[in-house]
Scaffold this motif. Sequence first.
Motif: not given
Length: 159
Positions: A18-26, A28-33, A93-100
């Motif tokens: 609720n304070l940090n959306p980047v810890v949400r599982p969705e 994970l390893d986001p693309p460029l904007t 930060l899940v945004g900094n976790k890579r896929r397999s």
Amino acid sequence: DMWREAGKPIDFDSSDPNLNPVVRPEFLDPPLTALGMQQCSSQRKLCSTLSPELVIVSPMLRCIQTAKLSFRDHVGRVPWISHEGCREELGLLVGNKRRSISDIRADYPEIDFSPIKYDEDVLWDQYGDRRETLLEKSDRIYKFLTEYVRTRPEKEIAI
């Protein structure tokens, strides 16, 4: 960006979604904007003037996309290698976790992922609910530069 546009502050050190959306599982390893893609494409002309003998890229999706857009003129001309040592900050930060690696390799078969030991992201996992400290990050990057990059035979390397 949508979070900020909604007027919500972001606490990047919090594990509360609720304070940090980047810890949400969705996240994970986001693309460029779209903005990131434009910025990378704008660097293509400059990157085309460089003469790397090798491109080393993080296994993160947005980093691969950055390199592929910026160094588009070098794709297929020089080897591309992925290495964990040039990744962004690890932990929390899940945004900094890579896929397999098997999933990433399927999307980017032209990149050599052999320097990466584990299919799953064990580096990110070892930090749990905390972020990699500046000292830990600098040690990891120093090791990457001195034990991997410096031992490469190529003289000009794009990272």
